[in-house]
Design a protein around this motif. Structure first.
Motif, PDB file in Angstrom:
ATOM      1  N   UNK A  29       0.820  -1.199   0.000  1.00  0.00           N
ATOM      2  CA  UNK A  29       0.000   0.000   0.000  1.00  0.00           C
ATOM      3  C   UNK A  29       0.859   1.255   0.000  1.00  0.00           C
ATOM      4  N   UNK A  30       1.850   1.264   0.905  1.00  0.00           N
ATOM      5  CA  UNK A  30       2.680   2.450   1.091  1.00  0.00           C
ATOM      6  C   UNK A  30       3.549   2.708  -0.150  1.00  0.00           C
ATOM      7  N   UNK A  31       3.930   1.603  -0.773  1.00  0.00           N
ATOM      8  CA  UNK A  31       4.774   1.708  -1.949  1.00  0.00           C
ATOM      9  C   UNK A  31       4.064   2.504  -3.054  1.00  0.00           C
ATOM     10  N   UNK A  32       2.763   2.178  -3.234  1.00  0.00           N
ATOM     11  CA  UNK A  32       1.995   2.825  -4.296  1.00  0.00           C
ATOM     12  C   UNK A  32       1.431   4.168  -3.850  1.00  0.00           C
ATOM     13  N   UNK A  33       1.111   4.265  -2.558  1.00  0.00           N
ATOM     14  CA  UNK A  33       0.439   5.475  -2.071  1.00  0.00           C
ATOM     15  C   UNK A  33       1.173   6.040  -0.883  1.00  0.00           C
ATOM     16  N   UNK A  34       2.247   6.764  -1.163  1.00  0.00           N
ATOM     17  CA  UNK A  34       3.038   7.302  -0.050  1.00  0.00           C
ATOM     18  C   UNK A  34       2.233   8.269   0.807  1.00  0.00           C
ATOM     19  N   UNK A  35       1.134   8.755   0.259  1.00  0.00           N
ATOM     20  CA  UNK A  35       0.340   9.750   0.995  1.00  0.00           C
ATOM     21  C   UNK A  35      -0.527   9.152   2.084  1.00  0.00           C
ATOM     22  N   UNK A  36      -0.712   7.804   2.060  1.00  0.00           N
ATOM     23  CA  UNK A  36      -1.543   7.179   3.093  1.00  0.00           C
ATOM     24  C   UNK A  36      -0.712   6.996   4.360  1.00  0.00           C
ATOM     25  N   UNK A  37      -1.289   7.363   5.490  1.00  0.00           N
ATOM     26  CA  UNK A  37      -0.594   7.233   6.772  1.00  0.00           C
ATOM     27  C   UNK A  37      -1.068   5.938   7.448  1.00  0.00           C
ATOM     28  N   UNK A  38      -0.127   5.106   7.831  1.00  0.00           N
ATOM     29  CA  UNK A  38      -0.483   3.803   8.383  1.00  0.00           C
ATOM     30  C   UNK A  38      -0.161   3.717   9.878  1.00  0.00           C
ATOM     31  N   UNK A  39      -1.169   3.252  10.634  1.00  0.00           N
ATOM     32  CA  UNK A  39      -0.957   2.989  12.072  1.00  0.00           C
ATOM     33  C   UNK A  39      -1.229   1.509  12.293  1.00  0.00           C
ATOM     34  N   UNK A  40      -0.318   0.864  12.950  1.00  0.00           N
ATOM     35  CA  UNK A  40      -0.443  -0.586  13.143  1.00  0.00           C
ATOM     36  C   UNK A  40      -0.438  -0.895  14.631  1.00  0.00           C
ATOM     37  N   UNK A  41      -1.333  -1.771  15.029  1.00  0.00           N
ATOM     38  CA  UNK A  41      -1.213  -2.282  16.399  1.00  0.00           C
ATOM     39  C   UNK A  41      -0.919  -3.766  16.349  1.00  0.00           C
ATOM     40  N   UNK A  42      -0.103  -4.201  17.266  1.00  0.00           N
ATOM     41  CA  UNK A  42       0.390  -5.570  17.184  1.00  0.00           C
ATOM     42  C   UNK A  42       0.550  -6.208  18.554  1.00  0.00           C
ATOM     43  N   UNK A  43       0.274  -7.495  18.577  1.00  0.00           N
ATOM     44  CA  UNK A  43       0.501  -8.251  19.805  1.00  0.00           C
ATOM     45  C   UNK A  43       1.797  -9.025  19.686  1.00  0.00           C
ATOM     46  N   UNK A  44       2.274  -9.135  18.472  1.00  0.00           N
ATOM     47  CA  UNK A  44       3.464  -9.951  18.216  1.00  0.00           C
ATOM     48  C   UNK A  44       4.712  -9.325  18.785  1.00  0.00           C
ATOM     49  N   UNK A  45       5.720 -10.141  18.880  1.00  0.00           N
ATOM     50  CA  UNK A  45       6.995  -9.638  19.368  1.00  0.00           C
ATOM     51  C   UNK A  45       8.062  -9.938  18.322  1.00  0.00           C
TER      52      UNK A  45
END
Lengths: 327, 615
Positions: A211-227
């Motif tokens: 997504x970010x590669x094609x649309x640098x304008x999109x801001x991504x927030x990720x939440x994760x339980x993984x380590x």
């Protein structure tokens, strides 16, 4: 002597590392070294650096703290984190606090590191300083209208919570799986993506990276339980994730992150050039294929066979819009 | 906040109890205790049963005795009553007889005869002294005195009227039950006796005579005589009643003399005796019956007692068997649970060990990563530099060949062909010092890796025997080296070592303890702080302090920190075994572990481990 490609600061507590880095980089760049955070900050105050490379584990000031200070002192400097230790907490902090450009793992590859530094230096030199346009951007923010946020999560609680808390400032679109997410892209102009690293049993990181590669304008927030530190590294380097939120998600933290993401989105919208500061590493073919397979699977799992065709069409439309190519 | 101090010793006896040394052995203890108790109960029951039997026997014997007494009493009473009746009947008979006798003979025959005999003085004879009897010491008339009285008797018998009187008496008494008649005058002298030899005897002191002569009352007595001279000759084995009877002057109440009459009651008495014997026999029969009944009762009681005892014993035995079975099952269950728990704990301890090992490996990997990173980069760069040396070296080689080939001082060289190639030579590439420095650094990197590997080896001590004699300072230094790679770099670890005597220990285990304490200290600190590891000799013991500037241990957690499975970390992050294992290891080394903590301002925790100094 040829013109150097940029001015670099390397910070590490290990002098051998600093020597090795300067041997590697001194050919192309003007290299400064500091063996600790305080010394590094003194140099940052005194000189204008294009790129600051820091180790994470240092006695005294940690790398993430140092880079956070660098971001305040010299916003135009690109920040690269050098780390050999998979300390997820420190990584998440460095993403959220200092918005690093790349994670470089130790031991580094002598042909890759100069290339990354060169890219960073070039971005620093040719793209505007983010804070210089910040005021302007926020002035325009109110006029820009309501931003759309895509929440990709298989549970509804967070979506409801977001609608209640931020419903006035944001339009919250809830996607229960990646198929729906891709569909949502086809129909909406998404500005912010909020996603778990796993939705159902599907890994979303590949999609987020693509997504970010094609649309640098999109801001991504990720939440994760993984380590999994490797996942964080790839999300940063290939997905330029704006914020990481550790699970369990605290509402206050989420609200803060989403608000910050909204501001960032406004900045990027106001000054699309700024997105150049968030160039990503191209995603590898394997991840791309894996994502396609997942998407395929989700499409087939769609409950209503009658709805399948338009759904697939929607997906394919969204996919085209998203990634520029057919799935 | 005031510092709180506690040691692990409080929990030690409990641990010892749960440990192998003082294991509570349920089944044998239960079996022994309950068996002993059952035996006691059985014994007590048996004792009480016997007591009861004995009591019953006693009661029966008492009853038998009492019954016997009552029967005997009745028998003897009956006997004596019969005798008394016999006596009084015969006395009355004798009184009547005497009356008749007196009426018939007194006035004409006996009165003058007695009067005549009364004229014979007896004072002389009475004056003779009595002599004490040989048998009972009472004064008795001497032979001389008796002879004197006998002489008087002979005088009386010599009276001419005597023969006629005697014949009359014999005539009257013939064929009667009266065997003998005596007549006394008022002096007490026997003036007549059908047994002539007794005439003249003095009976003035005889109670019977006195009763009759003075009080005018008849007195009777039952006697048994082997031989008795009766009217009709001598008779043998006779029961006789002798009665002293006052003789009243006819028509008056005046006593004028005393008769003594012996009448034969042998047949009556025999009858009485037969009756008594009958009664006695009946009583004896009754007694026998009672005794037989008592014996039967006793047997019944004893039997029922034994039976009760047997039943109770059987029930007790059944109860014991049932309880034993239950406890046996319970013991087996407990043993299995204990085994499972031990197993689970072992697994958890193992996983704890693996977790800390994993953490350590990660730390060590990072530690190793730094020299590895610059060494590998340096070698690659040095190789590149060496590659860049190829052309200049070729040039230098050609030049040297050229120089060697000629003796002349000047040589003509056509550089036109070489100009292009030589142009590629960058003066910056001719620096030999840089690759040298790179390789020098690499050597340093290798040295760092060697040191790490050495420390790692010292830490685990896998190549050593279990127990060895070591200087704990070295061991501590080693642990701190390893710990530094695990804990955040923002935490300073200080060493404050005093000289220590060497001690025998399992180094690998103690390393685990110290690493655990340092890790805990680091976790209590979080980001910035200092851990001080101090060693000293105190009061003949080795003392190791691990002091941190962390948040301290809250009062509610403090009592539990040594407990197995007690943890304040979220599930999955801590097993709650670290300190528990640490304490076990320290205790096994004869040591002691204590904690002192302070929360709030200037907070921090100090874990102190004491070890005895090896002899």
């Amino acid at each position: 002597m040829a013109e150097k490609k940029g001015r670099i600061l390397c910070v590490d507590d290990e002098p051998n590392i600093l020597r090795s880095l300067s041997w590697l980089l001194q050919r192309e760049f003007e290299v400064f070294t500091a063996n600790g955070g305080e010394e590094g900050l003194a140099l940052v105050a005194a000189h204008d650096f294009d790129v600051v490379i820091s180790d994470q584990r240092m006695p005294g000031m940690m790398g993430s703290e140092f880079l956070r200070e660098v971001r305040k002192l010299s916003p135009r400097s690109m920040r690269i984190m050098l780390t050999g230790y998979s300390d997820l907490q420190a990584m998440l902090r460095s993403v959220n606090d200092s918005e690093v450009f790349r994670f470089i793992s130790k031991p580094w590859k002598i042909d890759e590191l100069p290339a990354v530094v060169a890219e960073a230096a070039s971005i620093a030199r040719h793209h505007p300083e983010p804070d210089a346009v910040a005021g302007e951007a926020s002035a325009r923010a109110s006029a820009a209208g309501v931003e759309s946020l895509l929440l990709i999560d298989d549970e509804a609680t967070l979506a409801e919570h977001l609608r209640q808390e931020l419903g006035s400032a944001l339009r919250v679109i809830h996607a229960q799986n990646i198929g729906e997410a891709v569909g949502a892209f086809a129909e909406n102009d998404i500005g912010i993506v909020l996603s778990d690293t796993r939705v159902g049993d599907v890994d979303t990181t590949a999609m987020l990276r693509m997504l970010k590669q094609q649309h640098p304008g999109i801001v991504t927030v990720v939440y994760t339980a993984g380590t999994d530190a490797g996942e964080v590294v790839s999300l940063i380097n290939q997905g330029q994730i704006f914020r990481f939120i550790p699970k369990p998600v605290k509402p206050a933290v989420l609200a803060l992150a989403v608000t910050a993401a909204g501001r960032k989105r406004q900045q990027l919208k106001a000054n699309p050039e700024l997105a150049g500061r968030h160039v990503v590493v191209e995603i590898d073919a394997d991840s791309k294929q894996a994502f396609s397979r997942n998407l395929d699977q989700v499409a087939r799992q769609s409950i209503d066979p009658a709805a399948q065709l338009p759904f697939l069409q929607r997906i394919s439309g969204g996919f085209k819009r998203l990634f520029g190519t057919a799935a | 906040m005031t510092p709180i101090r506690m040691t692990s010793l409080a929990g030690a006896p409990l641990a010892a109890l749960a440990g192998n040394s003082g294991r509570f052995r349920l089944l044998p203890f239960f079996a022994a205790a309950s068996l002993a108790m059952f035996l006691l109960v059985a014994g007590a029951l048996w004792y009480f049963e016997r007591q009861q039997g004995a009591f019953f026997r006693d009661v029966q014997n008492q009853q038998i005795d009492f019954f016997k007494q009552v029967q005997d009493d009745f028998a003897s009473r009956q006997d004596s009553v019969a005798r008394r009746d016999l006596l009084s009947i015969h006395e009355a008979g004798n009184v009547n007889l005497t009356r008749l006798f007196a009426n018939a003979l007194w006035e004409r025959d006996f009165a003058p005869f007695v009067g005549k005999a009364g004229q014979i003085s007896v004072d002389e004879c009475r004056a003779l002294a009595d002599v004490p009897d040989a048998k009972d010491g009472k004064p008795k008339p001497s032979a001389e005195k008796k002879a004197c009285f006998a002489e008087i008797g002979k005088k009386i018998a010599a009276f001419p009227e005597f023969a006629g009187l005697n014949a009359k008496v014999f005539e009257m008494m013939k064929k009667s039950t009266v065997f003998k008649i005596k007549v006394f005058d008022l002096r007490g002298i026997t003036v007549y006796s059908s047994e002539h030899a007794q005439m003249g005897e003095d009976k003035s002191l005889n109670a019977g005579w006195l009763g009759a002569a003075v009080d005018g009352k008849p007195t009777s007595e039952l006697t048994f005589r082997d031989k008795f001279s009766a009217f009709e000759g001598v008779v043998e084995k006779r029961d006789l009643i002798s009665s002293y009877l006052p003789v009243l002057a006819p028509g008056s109440e005046k006593v004028v003399g005393v008769f003594e009459v012996y009448s034969d009651v042998t047949p009556f008495l025999n009858q009485i005796k037969a009756t008594s014997a009958d009664i006695r026999k009946a009583a004896a029969d009754n007694q026998d019956k009672v005794e037989a009944a008592a014996v039967a009762d006793q047997e019944t009681v004893d039997d029922s007692g034994t039976r009760t005892l047997a039943i109770v014993m059987l029930l007790l035995l059944l109860l014991f068997a049932a309880l034993f079975a239950i406890v046996w099952r319970a013991a087996a269950l407990i043993a299995r649970q204990e085994m499972e728990r031990d197993h689970a704990q072992q697994q958890l301890a193992q996983s704890e060990k693996m977790a800390s090992l994993g953490q350590m490996v990660a730390g060590v990997a990072h530690q190793l990563n730094t020299p590895l990173a610059f060494s590998s980069a340096n070698i690659q760069m040095a190789l590149q530099a060496l590659a860049r040396f190829a052309l200049p070296l070729q040039v230098a080689g050609s030049f040297s060949r050229l120089v060697k080939a000629t003796d002349a001082d000047k040589v003509m060289v056509n550089v036109a062909s070489a100009r292009d190639r030589v142009a590629d030579i960058d003066p910056a590439d001719l620096d030999v010092q840089m690759p040298q420095a790179m390789l020098q650094d690499t050597l340093q990197g290798i040295e760092q890796m060697r040191e790490l590997v050495e420390n790692l080896r010292d830490f685990t001590r896998l190549d050593r025997t279990k127990t060895s004699r070591v200087d704990l300072n070295k061991s501590l230094h080693n642990v701190i080296y390893i710990a530094r790679s695990v804990i955040p770099t923002s935490i300073e670890v200080k060493e404050a070592f005093a000289d220590l005597p060497e001690m025998d220990c399992n180094v690998s285990q103690l390393n685990q303890v110290f690493l655990n304490l340092i890790n805990n200290a680091a976790q209590a600190i979080g980001e910035h702080g200092t851990i001080t590891v101090r060693s000293l000799v105190e009061a003949g013991r080795i003392r190791i302090d691990v002091e941190d500037t962390g948040s301290g241990i809250a009062a509610e957690h403090l009592p539990h920190i040594w407990d197995t499975y007690y943890t304040t970390k979220p599930a999955g992050e801590g097993t709650g075994l670290g300190l528990s294992i640490a304490r076990t290891i320290v205790t096994e080394h004869g040591g002691e572990i204590a904690v002192q903590t302070r929360t709030g301002e200037n907070s921090g925790t100090t874990f102190t481990v004491y070890f005895p100094v090896a002899a």
